[in-house]
Write an enzyme that holds these catalytic residues in place. Sequence first.
Site, PDB file in Angstrom:
ATOM      1  N   GLY A  32      18.968 -37.495  -2.269  1.00  0.00           N
ATOM      2  CA  GLY A  32      18.179 -37.300  -3.472  1.00  0.00           C
ATOM      3  C   GLY A  32      17.613 -35.882  -3.535  1.00  0.00           C
ATOM      4  O   GLY A  32      18.210 -34.925  -3.028  1.00  0.00           O
ATOM      5  N   SER A  33      16.446 -35.753  -4.105  1.00  0.00           N
ATOM      6  CA  SER A  33      15.890 -34.421  -4.365  1.00  0.00           C
ATOM      7  C   SER A  33      15.419 -33.694  -3.120  1.00  0.00           C
ATOM      8  O   SER A  33      15.078 -32.505  -3.203  1.00  0.00           O
ATOM      9  CB  SER A  33      14.742 -34.516  -5.377  1.00  0.00           C
ATOM     10  OG  SER A  33      15.255 -34.844  -6.653  1.00  0.00           O
ATOM     11  N   THR A  34      15.389 -34.340  -1.946  1.00  0.00           N
ATOM     12  CA  THR A  34      15.113 -33.571  -0.727  1.00  0.00           C
ATOM     13  C   THR A  34      16.195 -32.517  -0.527  1.00  0.00           C
ATOM     14  O   THR A  34      15.962 -31.481   0.091  1.00  0.00           O
ATOM     15  CB  THR A  34      15.043 -34.475   0.521  1.00  0.00           C
ATOM     16  OG1 THR A  34      16.319 -35.085   0.761  1.00  0.00           O
ATOM     17  CG2 THR A  34      13.986 -35.556   0.361  1.00  0.00           C
ATOM     18  N   LYS A  57      17.339 -30.578  -2.704  1.00  0.00           N
ATOM     19  CA  LYS A  57      17.070 -29.370  -3.498  1.00  0.00           C
ATOM     20  C   LYS A  57      16.603 -28.215  -2.611  1.00  0.00           C
ATOM     21  O   LYS A  57      16.682 -27.054  -3.014  1.00  0.00           O
ATOM     22  CB  LYS A  57      16.055 -29.686  -4.597  1.00  0.00           C
ATOM     23  CG  LYS A  57      16.651 -30.575  -5.693  1.00  0.00           C
ATOM     24  CD  LYS A  57      15.616 -31.054  -6.695  1.00  0.00           C
ATOM     25  CE  LYS A  57      16.249 -31.993  -7.724  1.00  0.00           C
ATOM     26  NZ  LYS A  57      15.261 -32.623  -8.612  1.00  0.00           N
TER      27      LYS A  57
END
Length: 359
Positions: free
Chosen positions: A67-69, A71
């Site tokens: 997920g957004s980790t 990014k």
Amino acid sequence: EKAMEGLGGSVVVMDVNTGKLLALASSPPLQLEEFIGGISLKVWQEHLNNPLHPLIDKTIQGQYPPGSTYKIVTALAGLSENIITPQTVFYCNGGLNIYNRRYGCWKAAGHGAISLQRALSESCDVYFYQVGQRLGVDRLATYAESLGLGQTTGIDLEHEKPGLVPTSVWKKKKKKEAWQDGETLSVAIGQGFNLATPLQICRMTAALVNGGKLYKPQIIEAFKDPEGSTLEKIQPDLLGTVNGTERGRNLIIKGLIDAVNTRRGTAGSAKMESITVGGKTGTAQVVRMSKFRSMPESQLPRKYKDHAWFTCFAPAEKPEIAVTVLVEHSGHGGSVAAPIAKQVLEEYFKDKIVVETDQ
């Protein structure tokens, strides 16, 4: 384990400057006494049928979309490859129309004009779609691998899983298909073919804040004789260094501090009064079927709910520990995983937290 009671998932806590593991908790935990003398068929079957899967050590065997980790990876690659600068602005109107498809942002109303620090703090998908598109999947993979993703960590435990960092060559070999440019957008926000274990995400976080050092996770501190004298103290084992610049890492760290400590940040539920925390939330989609994605979260069957991530470090001024929480099929990282990480941080820093009292 207490903070994860009743949930499926994992908590990993690491000393960022040595790789030493302070906690490695898989939930639900197994009761080891059940196995003494041989486990009964009844209890074994209960474990097999348990939807929370207690027989999997989720810290090293659970493989999830990060997920957004992820990014963090996209930001570091974008800065290091001069695709973006801290001042680069993209406009988010709630989605990106590209390749004959609309790629949505989690915030349907959009973030407006947004640059890197705010994009990390508020986790703008559209910003990172555009960075990923300009980088391409193979350059993203180079930075992901340098941060320890897509490979086992070397921890001295059996059956560790490597996760997956996709590349164009991997897809051609595995799927017998060419890489599609649209797939890179999903990869750039930690979806698509990406897979990571909680231990990998924790080590990635540690490497971000410790000067770019990738350590082997340690579960043994020292060997001692029966009288208690130390025979050998285990030294930190440096396995590699992270690609990219120190300036790039420091810019990302600022965005992660804002994620916890500013009003619009996605991780405000991890904020502490006297310890500065920095962190990144993540909400990893499990299912793409529109009939489920449009349902109210409360009505979704558990198996279709998103996984909640939160990975963090503290104190931000001179980081000591990294904490990563993954809660399976539970919702959003900011509302579910971050409060659990805060409990762990409060326990670690309990002797250092200053409590103001009236004079």
